[in-house]
Design an enzyme around this catalytic site. Sequence first.
Site, PDB file in Angstrom:
ATOM      1  N   SER A  93     -30.672 -24.607 -39.717  1.00 23.16           N
ATOM      2  CA  SER A  93     -32.130 -24.641 -39.587  1.00 23.16           C
ATOM      3  C   SER A  93     -32.708 -23.452 -40.346  1.00 23.16           C
ATOM      4  O   SER A  93     -31.992 -22.747 -41.048  1.00 23.16           O
ATOM      5  CB  SER A  93     -32.561 -24.618 -38.109  1.00 23.16           C
ATOM      6  OG  SER A  93     -32.129 -23.442 -37.479  1.00 23.16           O
ATOM      7  N   TYR A 106     -29.031  -4.277 -35.504  1.00 26.55           N
ATOM      8  CA  TYR A 106     -29.400  -5.280 -36.506  1.00 26.55           C
ATOM      9  C   TYR A 106     -29.688  -4.620 -37.855  1.00 26.55           C
ATOM     10  O   TYR A 106     -29.184  -5.051 -38.904  1.00 26.55           O
ATOM     11  CB  TYR A 106     -30.622  -6.056 -36.029  1.00 26.55           C
ATOM     12  CG  TYR A 106     -31.093  -7.112 -37.005  1.00 26.55           C
ATOM     13  CD1 TYR A 106     -30.421  -8.326 -37.097  1.00 26.55           C
ATOM     14  CD2 TYR A 106     -32.198  -6.896 -37.815  1.00 26.55           C
ATOM     15  CE1 TYR A 106     -30.845  -9.298 -37.990  1.00 26.55           C
ATOM     16  CE2 TYR A 106     -32.630  -7.862 -38.699  1.00 26.55           C
ATOM     17  CZ  TYR A 106     -31.957  -9.062 -38.786  1.00 26.55           C
ATOM     18  OH  TYR A 106     -32.380 -10.019 -39.681  1.00 26.55           O
TER      19      TYR A 106
END
Length: 330
Positions: A64, A209
């Site tokens: 996606s 991250y």
Amino acid sequence: MISLPETTAAGQGGPVGNRPATHGLAEIVGADNDLWRTGRARETMAEHERDLAGSTIVVTGASSGIGAEAAAKLAARGATVAVVGRSPERTREVAAAVGAEAFLADFGRLDDVRSLAERLLSRYPRIDVLANNAGGSWPKRTATVDGNELTFQVNHLAPFLLTGLLFERLSLAPKPRVINTSSMTYRSAKLDPEIANATTGSFGMLGAYSASKLANILFTRELARRTEGTGLVTAAFHPGAVATNVYDNIPFGVGAFVRSPLARPFFIRPEKGAGPLVHLVTTTDTDAINGRYFHRFKEEEPRNEQALDTDLAQRLWAMSERLTGVSIPG
């Protein structure tokens, strides 16, 4: 355009583990300055794009988000696309929609990456491009079955391993490329590879991250240095702030804001987020992209001095080889 439930982060492909990927807070404070909105700019780009007929392109995180959109755009240009994702349903749906083949892998397990590489090598005698687009972010420090920190493994070690396992096949292509999806959060990162991969100790979701996204840039630069003169081209990019529902994992009601009409001026759709990836795959001006980092379509001189640290890049490389068991020639 692919229309699927948006459960992945902008530019970071499919979810891994039991939480979806997400960009850092620094990426949702405002809209990106997209320098390529005008029709003339798009025409100029199209004049310098290569024909993809006969090419095989592997896109990870393609279940996606921008991975799915990029897969569709590249297939429409004539490429054979390997759609790689974790979700069986979404990955197969995307592959069917673009006339491609689906490959399943969970980057939280390095054996899955090894199995993926075996299947890709068995299926495709030629691989022209590897788009390392899969990634994720998690609110708590988590150890993988391989003994690594989950964010660091999914975002850096797994793509490093996949690149190494496919490297020989890539090197046989006439114009091979490795394109890495990074993030503007690298700007605030502080990377110590051993600490980034520690499975105990203090942990911050954004810090982990951003460190892994800095690792993507260091990997890109070091790969370009080691393969100089071989014909392989590599680049990293930030896709922009893309509107999805994955911001639900960020506190302070960020997810609700992203879905509200108030956020529309600040986010782009996945089809726009896929633009830089498609451009880096198709541009014929390889000298202008090799070893470089792009904020969407514009090259950015690194805003974090660690991104230029050759010693750090080599230390990260050696550690990555040790942890994955793969050695990339160069």
